[in-house]
Design a protein around this motif. Sequence first.
Motif, short mmCIF file in Angstrom:
data_model
loop_
_atom_site.label_atom_id
_atom_site.label_comp_id
_atom_site.label_asym_id
_atom_site.label_seq_id
_atom_site.Cartn_x
_atom_site.Cartn_y
_atom_site.Cartn_z
N ASN A 1 68.72 41.39 -21.59
CA ASN A 1 67.62 40.79 -20.85
C ASN A 1 66.54 40.39 -21.87
N PHE A 2 66.58 39.14 -22.29
CA PHE A 2 65.69 38.69 -23.35
C PHE A 2 64.23 38.62 -22.91
N LEU A 3 63.99 38.36 -21.63
CA LEU A 3 62.62 38.36 -21.14
C LEU A 3 62.01 39.75 -21.27
N PHE A 4 62.77 40.76 -20.90
CA PHE A 4 62.28 42.14 -21.02
C PHE A 4 62.01 42.50 -22.48
N LYS A 5 62.94 42.12 -23.36
CA LYS A 5 62.74 42.39 -24.79
C LYS A 5 61.52 41.67 -25.34
N SER A 6 61.32 40.44 -24.94
CA SER A 6 60.18 39.66 -25.41
C SER A 6 58.87 40.31 -24.97
N VAL A 7 58.82 40.73 -23.72
CA VAL A 7 57.60 41.37 -23.21
C VAL A 7 57.34 42.68 -23.95
N ILE A 8 58.36 43.46 -24.21
CA ILE A 8 58.21 44.72 -24.94
C ILE A 8 57.70 44.47 -26.35
N VAL A 9 58.25 43.47 -27.02
CA VAL A 9 57.82 43.16 -28.39
C VAL A 9 56.37 42.69 -28.41
N ILE A 10 55.98 41.87 -27.46
CA ILE A 10 54.59 41.40 -27.40
C ILE A 10 53.64 42.56 -27.15
N ILE A 11 53.99 43.44 -26.22
CA ILE A 11 53.15 44.60 -25.94
C ILE A 11 53.06 45.51 -27.17
N LEU A 12 54.17 45.70 -27.86
CA LEU A 12 54.18 46.52 -29.07
C LEU A 12 53.29 45.92 -30.16
N MET A 13 53.35 44.61 -30.34
CA MET A 13 52.53 43.97 -31.36
C MET A 13 51.04 44.09 -31.02
N ILE A 14 50.69 43.91 -29.76
CA ILE A 14 49.29 44.05 -29.35
C ILE A 14 48.83 45.49 -29.52
N ALA A 15 49.69 46.44 -29.18
CA ALA A 15 49.33 47.86 -29.36
C ALA A 15 49.11 48.20 -30.82
N ILE A 16 49.97 47.68 -31.70
CA ILE A 16 49.81 47.93 -33.14
C ILE A 16 48.51 47.31 -33.64
N LEU A 17 48.20 46.10 -33.19
CA LEU A 17 46.96 45.44 -33.59
C LEU A 17 45.74 46.28 -33.23
#
Length: 76
Positions: free
Chosen positions: A5-21
């Motif tokens: 599910n690439f949409l789910f993966k994309s959302v998780i990666v975006i949330i992870l990047m924002i959290a790291i920022l």
Amino acid sequence: MKKFNFLFKSVIVIILMIAILYAFAIIYKGPILYLTLALITTTAMGLLPHYLGVSKSHLMGVLILPAIIIYMQMYI
């Protein structure tokens, strides 16, 4: 590949990047408002070539030219 599910993966990666920022901003006491404004601006710039139908290399040219000028001033 259809099982992913690439949409789910994309959302998780975006949330992870924002959290790291924001984690680094909090750890190093960075300006949260400035970082939020930069995040919104860069996200909009990243989406702009897609909606305008132009190549993403145009966006890179816009970003690289000011960087080249700034670094050239250091050596002059």
